[in-house]
Design a protein around this motif. Structure first.
Motif: not given
Lengths: 250, 739
Positions: B524-525, B541-543, B547-548, B567-570
């Motif tokens: 959702n992000y 996909s990672g966000g 999580v991925a 922290a974010d998965v880039t």
């Protein structure tokens, strides 16, 4: 960047905040956007706090009101991602199921239709036709099926009466997800247009096609007039002749 | 039994009264929270505690002592009656409870308890050796005092600092690792307990001492001064609850422990026990450079046992395909020209395949889509092209063809090429995705249904006829997203294109009709990156939600969720055998996940900034990662060790690609350069070295200069993507930046 002397005090404060946070390179418009955001946020909070304090029959707005206002706004606009233990929990549930086996030779693998975006999201109210100027054109009876299936390869429709058409997804016009329009030209030459409100010839046949492909929705075949050169007007071919009352609402 | 169980409840009621008696308002909060922890598990810090009953008893005893000391005789009676304790029991329980080797009697217990719990007295607590493996009454009640003594935090920290500066050089580097996590945890504790001014003073005094690579974190911390600020910040909350891992040699650890117990610095000891995980190894203490190369991540380093799981990094066997030998290549040339990664067989000869590579996963470990006829044709094309492949090396560098996006005012954010380099896709900040044809052949979409109906279906070139010539164009624009597109990925069969965007969805587009087929909603992000599996069907996909997710094109919900990053998965990439997924994150670690059961099989630390690019070597053994700190790190997946560090770039590295045979690694970055590195040499040196596989501490040679084969500047165009064609021509893409 504007020199600090000519920049208003608020903007100077914003520049200092950006500097403190370690951001050294930014577009000059960033400051304006940040100021706008700050102004909007602060006024929203203060307005909310005013409402809460009048509700509590207090004469002044105090810190508790502000705190309450911030809290309510945070849950609404500035949501943060779920906490880690929650994520680990749902991950554990999701990861227990084994990977599903892949059925071979099923064509393009897409989710069920209701989760795809392949259905047209509009339908037309009526089918407009006008007599075309070239009356002398020979109309060839043609069966055009505009089917919307979500399979870009060439599926058979499963019914002998309708020809197989290599339907690719993305025929975007005028077809509802589960309806076919078969336009069989009759003896007249008509060009179908969208605007004129005249209905088509009365030879409308509703045929129910095997709904196996499309779930339980009805599939309608309407016969209609199509002229030879309307293929260039790609919208006209797929126009469905529809009297609204006859058909199920989508 | 019942009596004992009721005891703690009563205790809680008593305890809540106690802090008030001690008349320190700030500790009220601590008292309440501490009683909460008490009822759940009294010894959070002592893992190898005795039976819970024992601990409860000890707590009861301690409270009794305390009450007696304060002459609250009625309460003493009530408590004693309720808890079912007799006079004699207290004595014996006390001696039992204090564990072995301490010899302190009740008085000693009570004294230490008193001194610890009283907040007004600044006296250091009495000597109570707090061993990690012994439940102790003091430890039980130290939970209450953790939040006490805000002004003393500075004292404790400077005390530790002085100690560490005074030890031997060989130990100093290792013990200095403690500074950062201790600093952050102490600061967060002060903030969490609303000691704002003390927190600020603490920060100002000690933030300058921290390592330079933690500066970004410190900037963020600097802005956090109130407890409310912590609430929405998931990254910091995770940091608080997870354990920062440190590798310290046994000698250094003994030194530290001895000092802390001498100095009665239980505050620091408590934090160490609660928030840090010290992985002790036997051996030489590490040098500063060794430590620096491995540290930097938000969670410290990786525990050794995490990186011990077996990883099947080998490649899957190539399927048997008959290659028609109708062109001019001789067989000899075929054999020679085969890329190294085809370990199995020469398809044209039809010889037997080699035995199963022990490092390769089973063919059916994860379900993979079957090979269609079109795929087989693709493979034949691939093999033909690979015979014409240029062999690269230090003497034979690839030519680089740079595709510059001019006038990309929409803001180019993501680029991808198809494997055969025929199509190029760009994701933009105006939420469009544009597809270009790189070859002279234009992009055609399939005709509409009406037109399709009239074509001759039996003709030989039906696949040409179904394409609509009238709308053929060089490029097509795909509209659908409602936010900037941050990741694009072509499917290997060139039928689909994936795009991930800030609006939280991943969209699947058909390249036959150039329309959107599916929108996968789950994050959702913002979704920062997406990647198709090398065999198609799966994608990852990672966000921003840390999580991925692993999806299959025909499931509208993810199949696997890879949760674990702080922290974010880039950045997300599939391994060439499609059994593993690598994710790079803003918490500065790279994790390798198993697709089969979503276990995290490797945690690789060492980067000092968020990781933005990942690349697997074609033979599947090695992984390269690039981040905002301008370094490319090379990892051996099998052992989970860092084997190389390529320094040179001065800005974030957004593009990494290995050449088709793995001899050259190309990296492109925001500093407008493309650099070529000799990966063959970097990996060769590793294989002859003697790994210290048990400790995982390797000394990296500083040979970045030798490994650098070439550096190529572009005219003010940051490099967003790199791609080696099948013949080893390097393609680069980026948007011209006119400033």
């Amino acid at each position: 960047m504007a020199s600090p002397k000519t920049v208003p005090k608020d903007a100077q404060v914003m520049m200092q905040i950006l500097k403190d946070m370690g951001i050294t390179e930014y577009d000059p418009r960033v400051i304006n956007q940040m100021l706008e955001f700050t102004y909007r946020y602060v006024t929203t909070i203060i307005e909310d706090a005013k409402i809460y304090s009048t509700h509590a029959k207090k004469s002044n707005v105090d810190a508790d009101d502000i705190r309450l206002a911030i809290q309510c706004r945070v849950d609404q606009s500035f949501t943060s991602p779920p906490p880690r233990d929650f994520l680990l929990d749902i991950a554990r549930q999701k990861n227990q199921t084994p990977l599903p086996l892949i059925k071979p030779y099923t064509g393009p693998r897409l989710p069920p239709d209701r989760y795809c975006l392949t259905a047209p999201n509009y339908r037309l109210k009526f089918l407009q036709k006008k007599v075309s100027s070239s009356v002398g054109r020979i109309t060839v009876p043609r069966l055009s099926v505009g089917a919307v299936s979500s399979r870009p390869s060439t599926p058979t429709l499963g019914t002998p009466s309708v020809q197989t058409v290599g339907t690719k997804v993305g025929t975007p016009v005028s077809l509802t997800g589960q309806r076919f329009t078969v336009q069989i030209p009759s003896s007249q030459t008509l060009t179908v247009r969208s605007k004129a409100p005249t209905p088509t010839t009365p030879t409308v046949q509703n045929v129910l096609i095997n709904p196996s492909l499309m779930g339980s929705k009805n599939i309608l075949i309407t016969t209609n007039m199509v002229s030879q050169n309307s293929s260039s007007d790609s919208t006209s071919l797929k126009r469905k002749h529809e009297d609204e009352d006859d058909y199920d609402a989508l | 039994m019942a009596a004992v169980q009721d005891g703690p409840m009563e205790l809680d009621a008593e305890k809540e009264a106690k802090p008030e008696i001690l008349s320190d308002g700030t500790s009220n909060l601590s008292g309440n929270t501490a009683s909460g922890t008490l009822s759940s598990s009294p010894l959070t810090a002592a893992p190898a505690g005795g039976a819970p009953k024992m601990e409860d008893q000890q707590t009861l005893i301690a409270v009794l002592q305390f009450l007696k000391r304060n002459k609250l005789s009625e309460s003493v009676e009530i408590l004693r009656r309720e808890a079912g304790l007799g006079e004699h029991q207290e004595g014996s329980q006390a001696t039992d409870g204090s564990g072995g080797g301490k010899g302190d009697g009740d008085g000693g217990d009570a004294n230490s308890l008193l001194s610890r719990v009283s907040i007004t007295s600044a006296a250091a607590p009495q000597s109570m050796p707090v061993k990690k493996d012994q439940p102790d009454v003091s430890v039980v009640l130290s939970a209450y005092s953790q939040q006490g003594d805000p002004p003393l935090y500075q004292v404790y920290y400077s005390g530790l600092k002085n100690f560490i500066e005074s030890v031997l050089d060989c130990h100093r580097a290792e013990l200095s690792q403690l500074f950062y996590p201790l600093f952050v945890h102490m600061y967060l504790e002060l903030v969490y307990n609303n000691h704002e001014t003390e927190a600020k003073a603490f920060f100002d005094k000690f933030s300058g001492d921290q390592e330079c690579y933690y500066q970004d974190d410190l900037h963020i911390l600097c802005g956090l001064t109130k407890k409310e600020h912590l609430k929405g910040n998931e990254v910091l909350l995770d940091f608080r609850t997870s354990r920062f891992v440190l590798h310290i040699s046994r000698d250094s650890y003994q030194l530290l422990k001895r000092h802390l117990q001498e100095r009665h610095n239980n505050q620091i000891w408590n934090i160490i026990q609660e928030h840090l995980y010290i992985d002790i190894f036997d051996g030489m203490p590490r040098s500063k450079s060794q430590i620096d190369s491995m540290s930097g991540s938000l969670a410290g380093e990786a525990k050794r046992e995490v990186n011990k799981a077996k990883v099947f990094y080998g490649l899957l066997k190539e399927p048997e395909i008959e290659v028609p030998l109708d062109d001019e290549d001789d067989e000899a040339e075929n054999e020679e020209g085969k890329p190294k990664k085809k370990k199995t067989k020469k398809d044209s000869l039809g010889s037997k395949s080699k035995k199963q590579d022990p490092n390769a996963p089973q063919q059916n470990r994860i379900p993979l889509p079957e090979l269609k006829d079109s795929d087989k044709l693709d493979k034949i094309m691939y093999m033909k092209e690979s015979t014409k492949r240029i062999r690269l090396g230090p003497e034979n560098l690839p030519s680089i063809c740079f595709y510059t996006f001019l006038n990309a005012f929409q803001g180019l954010t993501a680029v991808d090429f198809t494997d055969d380099s025929s199509l190029l896709a760009g994701g933009f900040a105006d939420s469009t995705v544009r597809v270009w044809s790189v070859t002279p052949k234009k992009l055609r979409k399939v005709k509409s249904a009406g037109e399709l109906n009239v074509i001759e279906k039996e003709s030989d070139d039906v696949l040409e006829r179904i394409m609509d010539e009238k709308t053929a164009s060089e490029s097509k624009i795909l509209h659908g997203h409602s936010g900037p597109v941050y990741g694009v990925s072509f499917s290997p069969d060139r039928n689909y294109l994936l795009s991930s965007s800030e609006d939280g969805t991943v969209r699947l587009w058909s390249l036959q009709t150039f329309t959107c087929l599916v929108g996968y909603k789950g994050h959702n992000y913002p979704v920062w990156d997406t990647h198709f599996s090398p065999f198609g069907y799966y994608f990852v996909s990672g966000g921003h939600d840390r999580v991925a997710r692993l999806w299959a094109t025909d499931h509208y919900q993810p199949l696997r969720i890879f949760a674990g990053h702080l922290a974010d998965v880039t950045c997300t990439r599939f391994h060439p055998n499609s059994n593993y997924v690598a994710t790079g994150s803003t918490d500065r670690t790279v994790r390798l996940w198993d697709v089969l059961n979503a276990n995290c099989v490797r945690i690789l630390t060492g980067h000092k900034g968020p990781i933005h690019s990942l690349a697997f070597s074609p033979n599947g053994k090695f992984l390269a990662s690039g981040s905002t700190d301008g370094r490319v790190l090379l990892w051996d997946i099998g052992h989970g060790l860092m084997i190389g560090e390529l320094k040179g770039h001065t800005d974030t590295i957004y593009a990494l690609k290995f050449s088709r045979d793995g001899e050259i690694l190309a990296s492109g970055s925001m500093d407008n350069t493309v650099r070529l590195w000799d990966s063959m040499k970097a990996f060769d040196e590793v294989e002859t070295d003697d790994f210290t596989a048990t400790t995982g501490h390797i000394h990296l040679p500083d040979n970045s200069q030798e490994l650098l084969l070439g550096m190529y500047h572009s005219k003010s165009t940051p490099v967003t993507h790199l791609h080696f064609t099948r013949r080893n021509l390097l393609l680069a893409a980026g948007a011209y930046n006119s400033q």
